[in-house]
Design an enzyme around this catalytic site. Structure first.
Site: not given
Ligand code: COA
Length: 252
Positions: A116, A136
């Site tokens: 966005e 979302e």
């Molecule tokens: N909000 C808060 N923290 C987030 C985040 C988010 N949207 N996306 C990633 N992080 C944090 C993780 O919790 C992690 O923190 P930690 O190291 O303290 O555990 C750090 O960022 C690194 O992310 P990680 O998940 O370890 O990386 P990855 O490469 O394994 O996975 C994603 C990456 C993007 C697939 C995964 O982080 C994810 O699914 N994030 C959420 C995406 C989401 O649903 N966003 C909301 C959209 S409305």
């Protein structure tokens, strides 16, 4: 340089501003603080006649922005109500009203509000490793940073709905094919490409640039006749106004 932002880095070099989403430890997830910082910076960009173009990018190796900060937005007793209150300040309306061209240079994860934010920009350049998705609906919410409006206007209704309703992630190549991004470049050339494009835009008459942006963005939602009136008004307000029929003095 404006100092004091917790979640963003703001730089200005001559006529080009640069905003870096700077929470790399959480993949630049957008929390309330980032929203407030963005609001302030966007206001400053809008009011700064020296800024002719701005670039948005993400800090760190892995992401432009992994969406809304899940800790901020989804842990309150009523996530929907909390979101409503917290997002009330119309940062996204402000974003879409910025008169100067905005370029998003995106890499890695571009999820939820990451998409966005990039859609509040006028031109999107992606690196080859970029991945786009809208998680979302799977979380029981819907995009609230303009995405339900900006995405279909950019890639069409059916494709936008597929992304929204199925959370299918797409890669940079597909994003290019469907017009979500303007260009795909190798990761190491991403910021350079955006900088070069910004320099080029900044080298042109700033009023012509602003009026061109305004004609397209405001005209987009108008009936054709009104859009043509808008174009005429914006064209005649320019220093180099040339009535139709003149050849093209600016070249390419
Ligand atoms: N909000 C808060 N923290 C987030 C985040 C988010 N949207 N996306 C990633 N992080 C944090 C993780 O919790 C992690 O923190 P930690 O190291 O303290 O555990 C750090 O960022 C690194 O992310 P990680 O998940 O370890 O990386 P990855 O490469 O394994 O996975 C994603 C990456 C993007 C697939 C995964 O982080 C994810 O699914 N994030 C959420 C995406 C989401 O649903 N966003 C909301 C959209 S409305």
């Amino acid at each position: 340089m404006m100092a004091g932002f917790q979640t963003l880095i703001y730089e200005k070099k001559e006529h080009v501003a640069s905003v870096t989403l700077n929470r790399p430890e959480v993949l630049n997830a957008c929390n309330v603080q980032m929203r407030d910082d963005l609001y302030q910076i966007l206001g400053a960009i809008k009011d700064d006649p020296e800024v002719r173009v701005a670039i948005f990018r993400g800090a760190g190796e892995k992401a432009f922005c992994a969406g809304a900060d899940l800790n901020d937005f989804l842990t309150a007793p009523s996530p929907v109500a909390a979101r409503e209150v917290r997002w009330k300040r119309d940062v996204w309306g402000l974003f879409l009203s910025i008169p100067q061209p905005l370029i998003a240079a995106v890499h890695g994860y571009v999820l939820g509000s990451g998409i966005e934010i990039s859609l509040c920009c006028d031109i999107r350049i992606a690196s080859e490793d970029a991945r786009f998705g809208l998680p979302e609906v799977g979380l029981g919410i819907i995009p609230a940073a303009g995405g339900t409006q900006t995405l279909p206007r950019t890639i069409g209704r059916a494709r936008a709905l597929e992304m929204l309703l199925t959370n299918r992630w797409i890669d940079a190549e597909e994003a290019y094919q469907i017009g979500l991004v303007n260009q795909v470049v190798p990761r190491e050339r991403l910021f350079q490409t955006a900088d070069e494009m910004a320099q080029k835009i900044a080298s042109y008459d700033p009023m012509a640039v602003r009026n061109a942006k305004q004609a397209v963005t405001r005209g987009f939602d108008l009936p054709l006749r009104e859009g043509l009136d808008l174009e005429r008004r914006l064209a005649s307000g320019l220093r180099n106004f040339a009535p139709r029929g003149n050849n093209n003095p600016g070249g390419n």
